[in-house]
Design a protein around this motif. Sequence first.
Motif, PDB file in Angstrom:
ATOM      1  N   ASP A   1       0.432  -1.310   0.292  1.00 19.55           N
ATOM      2  CA  ASP A   1      -0.088  -0.408   0.159  1.00 19.55           C
ATOM      3  C   ASP A   1       1.056   1.404  -0.020  1.00 19.55           C
ATOM      4  OD1 ASP A   1      -2.431  -1.847  -0.503  1.00 19.55           O
ATOM      5  OD2 ASP A   1      -2.737  -1.702   2.436  1.00 19.55           O
ATOM      6  N   LYS A   2       1.888   1.122   0.818  1.00 22.81           N
ATOM      7  CA  LYS A   2       3.017   2.254   0.697  1.00 22.81           C
ATOM      8  C   LYS A   2       3.144   2.995  -0.830  1.00 22.81           C
ATOM      9  CE  LYS A   2       4.588   2.209   5.241  1.00 22.81           C
ATOM     10  NZ  LYS A   2       5.568   1.742   6.660  1.00 22.81           N
ATOM     11  N   ALA A   3       4.012   1.766  -1.513  1.00 22.68           N
ATOM     12  CA  ALA A   3       4.243   1.774  -3.071  1.00 22.68           C
ATOM     13  C   ALA A   3       3.014   2.497  -3.072  1.00 22.68           C
ATOM     14  CB  ALA A   3       4.931   0.301  -3.536  1.00 22.68           C
ATOM     15  N   ILE A   4       1.928   2.022  -2.941  1.00 23.92           N
ATOM     16  CA  ILE A   4       1.022   2.500  -4.009  1.00 23.92           C
ATOM     17  C   ILE A   4       0.457   3.662  -4.069  1.00 23.92           C
ATOM     18  CG2 ILE A   4      -1.668   2.797  -4.617  1.00 23.92           C
ATOM     19  CD1 ILE A   4      -1.445  -0.191  -4.547  1.00 23.92           C
ATOM     20  N   ALA A   5       0.521   4.375  -2.397  1.00 19.90           N
ATOM     21  CA  ALA A   5       0.609   5.704  -2.410  1.00 19.90           C
ATOM     22  C   ALA A   5       1.605   6.065  -3.275  1.00 19.90           C
ATOM     23  CB  ALA A   5       0.530   6.089  -0.526  1.00 19.90           C
ATOM     24  N   MET A   6       3.133   6.079  -3.032  1.00 22.35           N
ATOM     25  CA  MET A   6       3.740   6.878  -3.187  1.00 22.35           C
ATOM     26  C   MET A   6       4.069   6.964  -5.147  1.00 22.35           C
ATOM     27  SD  MET A   6       6.227   7.978  -1.262  1.00 22.35           S
ATOM     28  CE  MET A   6       7.711   8.609  -2.114  1.00 22.35           C
ATOM     29  N   SER A   7       4.172   5.836  -5.487  1.00 22.41           N
ATOM     30  CA  SER A   7       3.496   5.343  -6.874  1.00 22.41           C
ATOM     31  C   SER A   7       2.455   7.063  -7.324  1.00 22.41           C
ATOM     32  CB  SER A   7       3.274   4.981  -7.335  1.00 22.41           C
ATOM     33  OG  SER A   7       3.076   4.829  -8.656  1.00 22.41           O
TER      34      SER A   7
ATOM     35  N   VAL B   1     -13.939  34.354 -19.170  1.00 29.57           N
ATOM     36  CA  VAL B   1     -13.217  33.438 -19.555  1.00 29.57           C
ATOM     37  C   VAL B   1     -12.300  32.600 -18.729  1.00 29.57           C
ATOM     38  CG1 VAL B   1     -10.054  33.288 -21.335  1.00 29.57           C
ATOM     39  CG2 VAL B   1     -12.191  35.749 -22.030  1.00 29.57           C
ATOM     40  N   ALA B   2     -11.561  31.632 -19.620  1.00 24.37           N
ATOM     41  CA  ALA B   2     -11.188  30.713 -17.925  1.00 24.37           C
ATOM     42  C   ALA B   2      -9.704  30.694 -18.628  1.00 24.37           C
ATOM     43  CB  ALA B   2     -11.406  29.037 -17.938  1.00 24.37           C
ATOM     44  N   PRO B   3      -8.728  30.378 -17.299  1.00 17.21           N
ATOM     45  CA  PRO B   3      -6.981  30.058 -17.355  1.00 17.21           C
ATOM     46  C   PRO B   3      -6.423  29.127 -17.832  1.00 17.21           C
ATOM     47  CG  PRO B   3      -7.322  29.676 -14.905  1.00 17.21           C
ATOM     48  CD  PRO B   3      -8.909  29.678 -16.146  1.00 17.21           C
ATOM     49  N   GLU B   4      -5.449  29.340 -18.931  1.00 13.28           N
ATOM     50  CA  GLU B   4      -4.719  28.605 -19.269  1.00 13.28           C
ATOM     51  C   GLU B   4      -5.722  27.437 -19.648  1.00 13.28           C
ATOM     52  OE1 GLU B   4      -0.656  28.609 -17.916  1.00 13.28           O
ATOM     53  OE2 GLU B   4      -1.769  30.267 -16.814  1.00 13.28           O
ATOM     54  N   LEU B   5      -6.529  27.198 -20.129  1.00 13.35           N
ATOM     55  CA  LEU B   5      -6.967  25.850 -20.840  1.00 13.35           C
ATOM     56  C   LEU B   5      -6.268  24.670 -21.773  1.00 13.35           C
ATOM     57  CD1 LEU B   5     -10.925  27.420 -20.837  1.00 13.35           C
ATOM     58  CD2 LEU B   5      -9.541  26.355 -19.312  1.00 13.35           C
ATOM     59  N   VAL B   6      -6.635  23.378 -21.759  1.00 16.18           N
ATOM     60  CA  VAL B   6      -5.750  22.292 -22.474  1.00 16.18           C
ATOM     61  C   VAL B   6      -6.951  22.193 -23.872  1.00 16.18           C
ATOM     62  CG1 VAL B   6      -5.844  19.553 -22.527  1.00 16.18           C
ATOM     63  CG2 VAL B   6      -5.440  21.059 -20.555  1.00 16.18           C
ATOM     64  N   PRO B   7      -6.042  23.313 -25.138  1.00 22.91           N
ATOM     65  CA  PRO B   7      -6.627  23.058 -25.968  1.00 22.91           C
ATOM     66  C   PRO B   7      -7.389  21.070 -26.594  1.00 22.91           C
ATOM     67  CG  PRO B   7      -4.128  23.992 -25.995  1.00 22.91           C
ATOM     68  CD  PRO B   7      -4.272  23.061 -24.903  1.00 22.91           C
ATOM     69  N   ALA B   8      -8.205  22.102 -27.090  1.00 29.00           N
ATOM     70  CA  ALA B   8      -8.812  20.398 -28.068  1.00 29.00           C
ATOM     71  C   ALA B   8      -7.859  19.962 -28.787  1.00 29.00           C
ATOM     72  CB  ALA B   8      -9.577  20.299 -28.852  1.00 29.00           C
ATOM     73  N   GLY B   9      -7.328  18.494 -28.189  1.00 29.80           N
ATOM     74  CA  GLY B   9      -6.387  17.338 -29.047  1.00 29.80           C
ATOM     75  C   GLY B   9      -4.816  17.123 -28.151  1.00 29.80           C
ATOM     76  N   SER B  10      -4.894  18.418 -27.865  1.00 27.05           N
ATOM     77  CA  SER B  10      -3.623  18.364 -26.872  1.00 27.05           C
ATOM     78  C   SER B  10      -3.002  16.776 -26.647  1.00 27.05           C
ATOM     79  CB  SER B  10      -3.533  19.838 -25.882  1.00 27.05           C
ATOM     80  OG  SER B  10      -4.370  18.866 -24.887  1.00 27.05           O
ATOM     81  N   ALA B  11      -1.329  16.505 -26.691  1.00 28.98           N
ATOM     82  CA  ALA B  11      -0.531  15.798 -25.509  1.00 28.98           C
ATOM     83  C   ALA B  11      -1.101  15.610 -24.237  1.00 28.98           C
ATOM     84  CB  ALA B  11       0.114  15.748 -26.308  1.00 28.98           C
ATOM     85  N   LEU B  12      -1.346  14.809 -23.256  1.00 28.52           N
ATOM     86  CA  LEU B  12      -1.710  14.468 -21.936  1.00 28.52           C
ATOM     87  C   LEU B  12      -0.336  13.708 -21.715  1.00 28.52           C
ATOM     88  CD1 LEU B  12      -5.021  13.106 -21.491  1.00 28.52           C
ATOM     89  CD2 LEU B  12      -4.158  15.745 -21.063  1.00 28.52           C
ATOM     90  N   PRO B  13       0.524  13.930 -20.357  1.00 28.55           N
ATOM     91  CA  PRO B  13       1.635  14.109 -19.822  1.00 28.55           C
ATOM     92  C   PRO B  13       2.110  12.428 -19.153  1.00 28.55           C
ATOM     93  CG  PRO B  13       1.342  15.919 -18.650  1.00 28.55           C
ATOM     94  CD  PRO B  13       0.235  15.725 -19.562  1.00 28.55           C
ATOM     95  N   ALA B  14       2.202  11.285 -19.578  1.00 36.45           N
ATOM     96  CA  ALA B  14       1.886  10.228 -19.114  1.00 36.45           C
ATOM     97  C   ALA B  14       1.944   9.985 -17.651  1.00 36.45           C
ATOM     98  CB  ALA B  14       2.726   9.128 -20.210  1.00 36.45           C
ATOM     99  N   LEU B  15       1.426   8.687 -17.207  1.00 34.63           N
ATOM    100  CA  LEU B  15       0.846   8.918 -16.438  1.00 34.63           C
ATOM    101  C   LEU B  15       1.745   6.922 -16.018  1.00 34.63           C
ATOM    102  CD1 LEU B  15      -2.370  10.027 -15.035  1.00 34.63           C
ATOM    103  CD2 LEU B  15      -0.201  11.051 -14.660  1.00 34.63           C
ATOM    104  N   GLY B  16       1.908   6.594 -14.542  1.00 29.84           N
ATOM    105  CA  GLY B  16       2.548   5.410 -14.336  1.00 29.84           C
ATOM    106  C   GLY B  16       1.393   4.155 -14.247  1.00 29.84           C
ATOM    107  N   THR B  17       1.763   3.532 -13.385  1.00 30.01           N
ATOM    108  CA  THR B  17       0.784   2.499 -12.917  1.00 30.01           C
ATOM    109  C   THR B  17       0.106   1.997 -12.155  1.00 30.01           C
ATOM    110  OG1 THR B  17       2.663   1.170 -12.935  1.00 30.01           O
ATOM    111  CG2 THR B  17       1.722   1.164 -15.103  1.00 30.01           C
ATOM    112  N   VAL B  18      -0.150   3.082 -11.101  1.00 29.07           N
ATOM    113  CA  VAL B  18      -0.725   3.210 -10.003  1.00 29.07           C
ATOM    114  C   VAL B  18      -2.134   2.345  -9.945  1.00 29.07           C
ATOM    115  CG1 VAL B  18      -1.328   5.827  -9.728  1.00 29.07           C
ATOM    116  CG2 VAL B  18      -0.917   4.186  -7.378  1.00 29.07           C
ATOM    117  N   ALA B  19      -2.830   2.763 -10.535  1.00 30.28           N
ATOM    118  CA  ALA B  19      -4.777   2.213 -10.396  1.00 30.28           C
ATOM    119  C   ALA B  19      -4.242   1.143 -11.255  1.00 30.28           C
ATOM    120  CB  ALA B  19      -4.831   3.180 -11.972  1.00 30.28           C
ATOM    121  N   ALA B  20      -3.252   0.773 -11.488  1.00 27.85           N
ATOM    122  CA  ALA B  20      -3.110  -1.053 -12.093  1.00 27.85           C
ATOM    123  C   ALA B  20      -2.408  -2.077 -10.797  1.00 27.85           C
ATOM    124  CB  ALA B  20      -2.614  -1.880 -13.145  1.00 27.85           C
ATOM    125  N   ALA B  21      -1.986  -1.296  -9.534  1.00 27.09           N
ATOM    126  CA  ALA B  21      -1.265  -1.813  -9.280  1.00 27.09           C
ATOM    127  C   ALA B  21      -1.376  -2.726  -8.310  1.00 27.09           C
ATOM    128  CB  ALA B  21       0.258  -0.643  -7.978  1.00 27.09           C
TER     129      ALA B  21
END
Length: 271
Positions: free
Chosen positions: A121-127, A251-271
């Motif tokens: 569980d500690k590893a999942i939380a740190m991830s 007007v909302a601040p610095e919104l994500v443009p449609a179709g822009s790339a998202l930073p990659a995430l790790g695998t915590v949800a599948a841990a």
Amino acid sequence: MLVVEGLTCRFGTKAAVDNASFSIAPGGFVGVIGRSGAGKSTLLRMINRLAEPSEGRILFEGVDVTALGGRDLRLWRARSAMIFQQFNLVGRLDVLTNVLMGRLATVPAWRSLAQLWPDHDKAIAMSALEQFDMASIAAQRADQLSGGQQQRVAIARALVQQPSMILADEPIASLDPRNTRIVMDALLRINKHFGITVVCNLHSLDLARNYCDRLIGMASGRIVFDGAPAALTDRIARELYDLEADEVMGVAPELVPAGSALPALGTVAAA
């Protein structure tokens, strides 16, 4: 799939939510919009069963959520993780322990009380903390963090529950524009990378239009709009928000443009 059928919540003679019905397919990012007091928070709290419906049913993958009790209800609340406007962290505890609270449904009570968390569980939380660049402050007290940092810790706590759905109740209401963007980006990454359904109450219409792929509009406890953001015209929005229309249509601040790339995430949800 989440199915809401005729959901009603009354406080005395007043219906905070009145006969709400809709369904949400897995993997969507749904914004619940409407003026203050429209019933948005009560709706999310009923889905999580923090508030009890007066009438109606909530079904998830064919299971009647409104009938759950005991351990099954605790597991449902973990599976439909809540993120609150006021963060709901324990200020005197460190960041890592606050995130580990998201594992309460999966560990014996004596372990959590003694803070003898399993290494897994500690590893999942740190991830999870690493996903939001928070691992370096894992030992810091939660009450020493900024509002934006606290909300990211709250999102990490929700993520370690390994939920099927995240219910975010005005998660950026008390944040400045920069932290608003950071928190909304974090929710969007979770939605796109892990495929976790996000249902998010939002006051800002521009944020809702830019981050959500579907909007549910509420007024006086009733659902009065349900569709794609593009279908919500300014005329409909002004009818929905009434006197608050000018405030929420800024007007909302610095919104994500449609179709822009998202930073990659790790695998915590599948841990």
